[in-house]
Design an enzyme around this catalytic site. Structure first.
Site, PDB file in Angstrom:
ATOM      1  N   GLU A  60       0.821  -1.214   0.000  1.00  0.00           N
ATOM      2  CA  GLU A  60       0.000   0.000   0.000  1.00  0.00           C
ATOM      3  C   GLU A  60       0.848   1.254   0.000  1.00  0.00           C
ATOM      4  OE1 GLU A  60      -0.546  -2.632   1.934  1.00  0.00           O
ATOM      5  OE2 GLU A  60      -2.447  -3.375   1.154  1.00  0.00           O
ATOM      6  N   HIS A 129     -11.550  -6.268   8.188  1.00  0.00           N
ATOM      7  CA  HIS A 129     -12.299  -5.939   6.967  1.00  0.00           C
ATOM      8  C   HIS A 129     -13.542  -5.113   7.287  1.00  0.00           C
ATOM      9  CE1 HIS A 129     -10.141  -9.727   6.278  1.00  0.00           C
ATOM     10  NE2 HIS A 129     -10.001  -9.339   5.042  1.00  0.00           N
TER      11      HIS A 129
END
Lengths: 337, 422
Positions: A60, A129
């Site tokens: 990322e 998540h």
């Protein structure tokens, strides 16, 4: 006018921008050939080519770091972080680099990039998540923070975000990717195709950043919400039988204080709802703004309904997620005060 | 409960020992660079521009050197450089002398309280000066705070450079950045962050954008040996390896990360250059105090990138002669006379000696040039100081705090600016 899910609306926004601006590129983990784990970029590589839409390694920091370098040269990267929970390796690049490049270089370099990421709970995703990290971005000068609640807004806001001259954090409430969610997970799921906000124009249009939308006009109490909670709050208001004015903030930074002020001055009551943990959450900021702007109009204490200050659970998701019942209790409470 | 006593043999088997890398010498010891192997000048060939990582090992663990002990330019890299004119070499020497003069004057200014902070690059002048002269207009460096050499050799106006250090009205960055965190887009110098390592992967992104646009420009990333430990070093090398953009990734190994010995960043790695090989990126290690080696390898690497053969990493082997910054005292952690013992010498002295051997320079001309440059730098410094220093401040408007946070001033910042009273 077409019927679109939020996923299709987001894809359409990227498609429109890829078509009309050669400086727009899209990349992230699994977004190229496969089209993203939530399918938001499905078909875009085939349509626009590998140089415009491509896969990245699972890094990322690189996804955003590369985008900063590209944006500084005048490109407009729209990158995907697979889940907001995965953004943290990129936090340095977002908060110390993208957010400050314009200012620190006295506008020699700017950073027109969009970082998209699915946010929030409601999909049994457990603690990695389901998080809602918006307050970690609203605390950063130089960023804009956007979160849509409907397909129409998703597309219009994403096009505005890609066209914006500054870095935009674009949070996508994944629970409502395919249809609105009213807080009852055991109930029948409703598709966007049966909802008026699922009507989305095919071509280019924008929804301005920094402007809230009144989803439901009302006179008793102002509810400030965003993302999935806009719909849950609507359900809660009807459950409580309270004439609530529900404001979908849409952009958290910069915040549309005017719309909030006008509403609270009218209703004299305000409840803030978000999925994120309470302490240090964006709700605190909203409460402070309302208190500063509307104190003499208030008839009841300001309340927050939020996720608990605990890691997002898996099996106990519906004990954690702010339910319509909890919101309804808060609405009844401010009406009784 | 009885303590469990393991049998002796078992204890030996489980006796894992940690390693804590230590420099060869601390302040109370004589300098010791016996661990550093200095190969002879001219020992390495010039690889083809399309060399692959697996063929680059000798370059990554060896050291490209051009100037020999008699100050002559020897070997394949000297030939690659071709006939360098005396004028070009004197320009390189002047760049380095100017850098040294600026560093000297600005360190002095900091000590006089005229600026809050300064940071010298003494001993590393050849690297940025030599590299920058090989770049073209439109190429972009992504520097660290010790690459002011890139600005000097790009002929960046000293008025802007010093104005930034004094945060006065000549500061192109309006007082927003810590002194030395320059930004000079028109001179190929990206805005310095101060967060270590972040610029390295941004350089790769810039290079990717250049390739996507087909503009023929390259990017150069810069990082110190210490910051090779940062995650963005990995991010940059991996991204460069995946997308093969036109980027030259420079590692300036000056042996020290503030007080931390380079071994703590290197671990068991043989060289920093060798790390690139694992990413499939060819790499060379170069004598960073040898201006001719710097010029030759820079030209080769930039040419490779521009011709589309992909990324390359260069480890510039050098020594940080000065303190890390004006907030640092290196005598607390390394021998005082370590710089004098550095086996690769001083870059200015070495180029000067080479020019003299060539018959293109003399001690007298050198002394004269040093004096001229110092006068020139001092004169500009005086003029810039007239615009204000920390001792004699002429503050920049506080409203500058709010300008440029966003392209357009949002309502909440307008209110805050009003609250501040501007």
């Amino acid at each position: 006018m077409a019927r679109m899910t939020m996923i299709e609306a987001l894809r359409s926004a990227m498609d429109v921008k890829l078509m009309d601006d050669p400086s727009v590129i899209v990349f992230g983990e699994d977004v190229g050939y496969f089209g993203g784990v939530f399918r938001c970029t499905a078909g875009l590589q085939a349509r626009h080519g590998e140089e415009r839409v491509f896969d990245t390694p699972i890094n990322e920091s690189a996804i955003v770091g590369l985008a900063v370098g590209m944006a500084a040269q005048g490109m407009r990267p729209c990158v995907e972080i697979q889940f907001a929970d995965y953004v943290f390796p990129a936090y340095d690049q977002i908060t110390q680099e993208a957010a400050r490049l314009r200012h620190r270089s006295n506008e020699q370099f700017t950073c027109p990039l969009v970082v998209r990421m699915p946010t929030g709970g409601g999909i049994f995703g457990g603690q990695t998540h389901s998080q809602s990290p918006e307050a970690l971005f609203t605390h950063v000068a130089g960023l804009k923070v956007v979160i849509p609640a409907t397909p129409y807004d998703a597309k219009g806001l994403l096009i505005s975000a890609i066209e914006d001259p500054d870095p935009v954090i674009f949070l996508e409430p994944k629970r409502i990717y395919n249809g609105p969610f009213f807080g009852d997970h055991s109930g029948k799921s409703v598709p966007w195709s049966s909802h008026p906000a699922g009507e989305v124009p095919e071509g280019h249009y924008t929804v301005p950043l920094g402007k809230a939308e009144i989803r439901r006009a009302g006179s008793d109490v102002t509810v400030l919400a965003y993302g999935t909670m806009v719909h849950v709050a609507e359900a809660a208001a009807s459950e409580a039988g309270v004439d609530a004015e529900i404001i979908d903030l849409r952009t958290l930074l910069p915040l549309d204080v005017e719309t909030i002020r006008t509403s609270v001055e009218k209703t004299g009551r305000c409840v803030v709802v978000h999925e994120a943990t309470r302490t240090g959450g964006f709700g605190g900021e909203l409460i402070a703004e309302v208190q500063e702007a509307c104190f003499w109009h208030l008839r009841a204490p300001l309340l927050r309904v939020t996720g608990w200050d605990a890691p997002y659970p898996h099996a106990q998701e519906w004990d954690y997620f702010p339910s319509p019942a909890r919101i309804a209790r808060a609405l009844v409470q401010v009406m009784g005060d | 409960m009885q303590p469990v006593v393991l049998p002796a043999a078992r204890r030996e088997i489980t006796a894992a020992k940690l390693s804590f890398p230590r420099p060869p010498a601390r302040p109370d010891q004589p300098p010791d660079f016996s661990n550093i192997v200095v190969p002879p000048a001219g020992a390495l060939p010039v690889p083809p521009l399309d060399i692959e990582a697996q063929d680059a090992r000798s370059f990554a663990v060896g050291m490209v050197r051009v100037l020999d002990e008699n100050s002559r330019a020897v070997g394949p890299w000297a030939e690659y450089l071709g006939d360098v004119s005396a004028e070009q070499l004197r320009l390189g020497l002047r760049d380095m002398l100017k850098m040294r003069a600026v560093d000297r004057r600005m360190l002095n200014a900091q000590r006089q309280g005229k600026t809050s902070f300064y940071l010298q690059c003494t001993g590393e002048e050849a690297i940025g000066c030599g590299f920058q002269r090989q770049l073209e207009r439109g190429d972009m460096n992504f520097p660290t705070y010790r690459q002011q050499t890139l600005l000097i050799a790009a002929d960046y106006p000293l008025e802007s450079l010093m104005g930034q250090l004094y945060s006065n009205d000549l500061d192109p960055l309006k007082g927003r950045q810590l002194p030395i965190m320059h930004s000079a887009r028109d001179y190929g110098f990206f805005s310095i962050s101060g967060n270590l390592g972040t610029q390295y992967v941004q350089a790769v992104g810039w290079a990717m954008a250049g390739a996507l646009r087909g503009n023929g420009k390259i990017a150069a990333g810069w990082i110190g040996d210490g910051a090779t430990a940062s995650n963005d070093f990995h991010s940059a090398l991996l991204s460069a390896s995946v997308y093969l953009p036109p980027v030259v990734l420079n590692v300036v190994n000056n042996q020290w990360a503030i007080s931390t010995y380079t071994g703590t960043a290197a671990g068991k790695s043989e060289t920093y250059a060798a790390r690139a090989l694992g990413y499939g990126i060819p790499a060379l290690r170069v004598d960073g105090n040898d201006y001719l080696a710097v010029a030759a390898v820079s030209r080769w690497a930039i040419d490779r990138a521009r011709q589309g053969f992909g990324p390359v990493l260069i480890e510039w082997f050098t020594y940080r002669v000065a303190a890390h910054s004006t907030s640092d005292d290196p005598t607390a952690y390394r021998p005082k006379d370590e710089a004098q013992a550095w086996p690769l010498g001083d870059p200015v002295e070495r180029l000067k000696a080479h020019l003299i051997v060539r018959g293109d320079w003399s001690e007298e001309r050198h002394v004269q040039a040093e004096a001229e440059i110092l006068d020139e730098v001092t004169a500009i410094q005086k003029a810039v100081e007239a615009h204000g220093t920390f001792v004699d401040p002429q503050p920049i408007s506080p409203a500058e705090i709010f300008r440029g946070v966003y392209a357009d001033l949002p309502e909440h910042l307008r209110r805050q600016r009003q609250e501040m009273g501007c």
